[in-house]
Scaffold this motif. Structure first.
Motif, mmCIF file in Angstrom:
data_model
loop_
_atom_site.group_PDB
_atom_site.id
_atom_site.type_symbol
_atom_site.label_atom_id
_atom_site.label_comp_id
_atom_site.label_asym_id
_atom_site.label_seq_id
_atom_site.Cartn_x
_atom_site.Cartn_y
_atom_site.Cartn_z
ATOM 1 N N ILE A 111 0.877 -1.174 0.000
ATOM 2 C CA ILE A 111 0.000 0.000 0.000
ATOM 3 C C ILE A 111 0.911 1.218 0.000
ATOM 4 O O ILE A 111 1.735 1.369 0.902
ATOM 5 N N GLU A 112 0.782 2.082 -0.988
ATOM 6 C CA GLU A 112 1.500 3.356 -0.969
ATOM 7 C C GLU A 112 0.571 4.376 -0.322
ATOM 8 O O GLU A 112 -0.174 5.078 -0.997
ATOM 9 N N ALA A 113 0.627 4.419 0.991
ATOM 10 C CA ALA A 113 -0.317 5.223 1.766
ATOM 11 C C ALA A 113 0.063 6.694 1.778
ATOM 12 O O ALA A 113 1.239 7.048 1.807
ATOM 13 N N ASP A 114 -0.953 7.535 1.792
ATOM 14 C CA ASP A 114 -0.742 8.940 2.116
ATOM 15 C C ASP A 114 -0.288 8.960 3.577
ATOM 16 O O ASP A 114 -0.778 8.172 4.393
ATOM 17 N N PRO A 115 0.633 9.832 3.934
ATOM 18 C CA PRO A 115 1.067 9.874 5.333
ATOM 19 C C PRO A 115 -0.092 10.034 6.321
ATOM 20 O O PRO A 115 -0.041 9.496 7.423
ATOM 21 N N ASN A 116 -1.140 10.748 5.933
ATOM 22 C CA ASN A 116 -2.288 10.934 6.814
ATOM 23 C C ASN A 116 -3.120 9.667 6.986
ATOM 24 O O ASN A 116 -3.875 9.551 7.943
ATOM 25 N N ALA A 117 -3.008 8.724 6.054
ATOM 26 C CA ALA A 117 -3.776 7.480 6.130
ATOM 27 C C ALA A 117 -2.991 6.356 6.801
ATOM 28 O O ALA A 117 -3.541 5.289 7.050
ATOM 29 N N GLU A 118 -1.735 6.598 7.114
ATOM 30 C CA GLU A 118 -0.924 5.544 7.729
ATOM 31 C C GLU A 118 -1.552 4.987 9.008
ATOM 32 O O GLU A 118 -1.595 3.762 9.182
ATOM 33 N N PRO A 119 -2.087 5.812 9.920
ATOM 34 C CA PRO A 119 -2.696 5.235 11.121
ATOM 35 C C PRO A 119 -3.866 4.285 10.804
ATOM 36 O O PRO A 119 -4.024 3.253 11.456
ATOM 37 N N PHE A 120 -4.671 4.633 9.819
ATOM 38 C CA PHE A 120 -5.765 3.741 9.425
ATOM 39 C C PHE A 120 -5.212 2.399 8.960
ATOM 40 O O PHE A 120 -5.675 1.340 9.387
ATOM 41 N N HIS A 121 -4.235 2.430 8.072
ATOM 42 C CA HIS A 121 -3.680 1.195 7.541
ATOM 43 C C HIS A 121 -3.019 0.360 8.635
ATOM 44 O O HIS A 121 -3.119 -0.866 8.630
ATOM 45 N N ARG A 122 -2.369 1.012 9.580
ATOM 46 C CA ARG A 122 -1.795 0.285 10.719
ATOM 47 C C ARG A 122 -2.907 -0.416 11.512
ATOM 48 O O ARG A 122 -2.757 -1.566 11.920
ATOM 49 N N ALA A 123 -4.002 0.295 11.727
ATOM 50 C CA ALA A 123 -5.133 -0.299 12.455
ATOM 51 C C ALA A 123 -5.715 -1.500 11.712
ATOM 52 O O ALA A 123 -6.290 -2.400 12.334
ATOM 53 N N MET A 124 -5.540 -1.532 10.385
ATOM 54 C CA MET A 124 -6.038 -2.645 9.579
ATOM 55 C C MET A 124 -5.024 -3.792 9.498
ATOM 56 O O MET A 124 -5.270 -4.791 8.842
ATOM 57 N N GLY A 125 -3.862 -3.631 10.142
ATOM 58 C CA GLY A 125 -2.873 -4.693 10.163
ATOM 59 C C GLY A 125 -1.688 -4.501 9.245
ATOM 60 O O GLY A 125 -0.813 -5.363 9.165
ATOM 61 N N ALA A 126 -1.627 -3.388 8.540
ATOM 62 C CA ALA A 126 -0.489 -3.130 7.650
ATOM 63 C C ALA A 126 0.708 -2.662 8.471
ATOM 64 O O ALA A 126 0.551 -2.075 9.546
ATOM 65 N N VAL A 127 1.888 -2.926 7.955
ATOM 66 C CA VAL A 127 3.114 -2.465 8.593
ATOM 67 C C VAL A 127 3.902 -1.625 7.589
ATOM 68 O O VAL A 127 3.859 -1.874 6.384
ATOM 69 N N ARG A 128 4.618 -0.646 8.106
ATOM 70 C CA ARG A 128 5.442 0.198 7.246
ATOM 71 C C ARG A 128 6.676 -0.590 6.830
ATOM 72 O O ARG A 128 7.306 -1.245 7.655
ATOM 73 N N ILE A 129 7.012 -0.525 5.532
ATOM 74 C CA ILE A 129 8.140 -1.316 5.041
ATOM 75 C C ILE A 129 9.302 -0.466 4.537
ATOM 76 O O ILE A 129 10.377 -0.995 4.319
#
Length: 149
Positions: A111-129
């Motif tokens: 997922i190439e997340a917008d920095p503002n959406a990173e918390p949402f993606h983390r809550a969904m189980g994604a990790v920063r790579i």
């Protein structure tokens, strides 16, 4: 709310919520137009990108795409119209996008997340790579993320 496969003739209807979603985060006036090209949903790509809108009463509230060919794939675009934020639309889009990715044979979609959406993606189980240069703003870094299926 209805989740379904998008039709090519709806591409323009999906581009506008993507732009409104991007604008929601308070970027300066020049930023959102600079994103138009990369946020445009093209009719010819709707099927290939496995595009799925969430709609209520015939109005798109958001959408997600699952891009690529196995084993490499991505949740390429995921946007919720600002008028629908906080209504569970993002969560409702995310789980089916992962199911689509799994069914397509992906193991760890990115997922190439917008920095503002990173918390949402983390809550969904994604990790920063890592960190990826923005296609819109020189010097800006996006937080690429991944989800293990």
């Amino acid at each position: 709310m209805l989740l379904r496969d998008a039709r090519p003739d709806e591409a323009g209807e999906l581009t506008e919520p993507a732009l409104r979603s991007k604008a929601h985060w308070g970027y300066d006036a020049a930023f959102v137009p600079s994103c138009r090209e990369e946020l445009t949903v093209r009719p010819s790509e709707v099927g290939e990108r496995r595009t799925a809108p969430a709609e209520r009463e015939g109005r798109a509230l958001g959408f997600a795409t699952v891009d690529g060919r196995p084993p490499d794939g991505a949740v390429g675009m995921m946007f919720v119209d600002p008028s629908a934020l906080g209504q569970g639309i993002g969560r409702a889009l995310f789980a089916p996008a992962l199911a689509t990715a799994r069914a397509a044979g992906f193991h760890r979609p990115t997922i190439e997340a917008d920095p503002n959406a990173e918390p949402f993606h983390r809550a969904m189980g994604a990790v920063r790579i890592a960190g990826t240069p923005s296609g819109s703003i020189p010097g800006r870094v996006l937080p690429p993320m991944a989800v293990t299926l």
